[in-house]
Design a protein around this motif. Structure first.
Motif, PDB file in Angstrom:
ATOM      1  N   SER A 222      -3.408   3.203  -1.313  1.00  0.00           N
ATOM      2  CA  SER A 222      -3.677   2.766  -2.679  1.00  0.00           C
ATOM      3  C   SER A 222      -2.962   1.438  -2.949  1.00  0.00           C
ATOM      4  O   SER A 222      -1.789   1.282  -2.616  1.00  0.00           O
ATOM      5  CB  SER A 222      -3.179   3.826  -3.664  1.00  0.00           C
TER       6      SER A 222
ATOM      7  N   ASP B 172      -3.032   4.977  -7.680  1.00  0.00           N
ATOM      8  CA  ASP B 172      -2.984   6.446  -7.666  1.00  0.00           C
ATOM      9  C   ASP B 172      -2.012   6.961  -8.703  1.00  0.00           C
ATOM     10  O   ASP B 172      -2.316   7.898  -9.448  1.00  0.00           O
ATOM     11  CB  ASP B 172      -2.574   6.964  -6.283  1.00  0.00           C
TER      12      ASP B 172
ATOM     13  N   LYS C 178       0.846  -1.204   0.000  1.00  0.00           N
ATOM     14  CA  LYS C 178       0.000   0.000   0.000  1.00  0.00           C
ATOM     15  C   LYS C 178       0.875   1.246   0.000  1.00  0.00           C
ATOM     16  O   LYS C 178       2.013   1.229   0.459  1.00  0.00           O
ATOM     17  CB  LYS C 178      -0.893   0.036   1.248  1.00  0.00           C
TER      18      LYS C 178
ATOM     19  N   LYS D  38      -1.496   6.762   0.940  1.00  0.00           N
ATOM     20  CA  LYS D  38      -2.930   7.007   0.761  1.00  0.00           C
ATOM     21  C   LYS D  38      -3.728   5.708   0.698  1.00  0.00           C
ATOM     22  O   LYS D  38      -4.872   5.704   0.289  1.00  0.00           O
ATOM     23  CB  LYS D  38      -3.168   7.819  -0.507  1.00  0.00           C
TER      24      LYS D  38
ATOM     25  N   SER E 112       1.390   2.027  -7.977  1.00  0.00           N
ATOM     26  CA  SER E 112       0.115   2.134  -7.272  1.00  0.00           C
ATOM     27  C   SER E 112      -0.959   2.605  -8.246  1.00  0.00           C
ATOM     28  O   SER E 112      -0.672   3.245  -9.256  1.00  0.00           O
ATOM     29  CB  SER E 112       0.233   3.113  -6.108  1.00  0.00           C
TER      30      SER E 112
END
Length: 158
Positions: A136, A153, A131, A134, A151
């Motif tokens: 993501s 994002d 992760k 944030k 990610s």
């Protein structure tokens, strides 16, 4: 590949033979597929007579795919998930890839036990756990520019 003169069967190419290939299409951007520096491996060849010619079909694989198919990992790793994936991609006892590797930083230090998995399966397992700040999730994929561990994002921002 279409060969209009099917006099003899294809004998000069063998399976598991490194094959250099470059495909270029007319475009304003450089979108060529260049496997001249990192050859593909011929995994199978099929031939069929077609009318007055012959069709020859090659199945090709990358060096990383071939290494993945014959390597298993039974080992524990500690550290940042992105760094663990970098090791699995780059180190010779795993995939040993020379391709460009692009990654985002994951957060936290974790211990990962890989139970007799192939390298790409291990990377997918790690991607499910990794992760960003944030929260993501990550995904691993290959493009013409190299191997990526990014990610969602980061992908959405591009």
């Amino acid at each position: 590949m279409y060969d209009p003169e099917p006099k003899e069967r294809l004998t000069s190419v063998e399976t598991f033979c490194p094959t250099k290939l470059k495909i270029v299409t007319p475009s304003d951007e450089d979108v060529s597929l260049d496997f001249t520096k990192d050859p593909l491996i011929v995994t199978s060849i099929r031939q069929a007579d077609e009318g007055q010619g012959r069709i020859v079909s090659f199945t090709l694989a990358t060096r990383e795919f071939m290494r993945n198919s014959r390597t298993r990992i039974s080992q524990s790793f500690s550290g940042n998930m992105s760094e663990i994936v970098r090791r699995l991609v780059k180190e010779k006892q795993f995939l040993g890839s020379d391709k460009k590797f692009i990654t985002d930083d994951s957060v936290g230090l974790e211990k990962v036990v890989i139970p007799n998995l192939r390298p790409l399966s291990a990377i997918q397992m790690i991607a499910q756990r990794a992760k960003t700040k944030k929260d993501s999730p990550f995904v691993f994929f290959e493009t013409i520019k190299g191997l990526n561990f990014l990610s969602f994002d980061s992908i959405n921002r591009q």
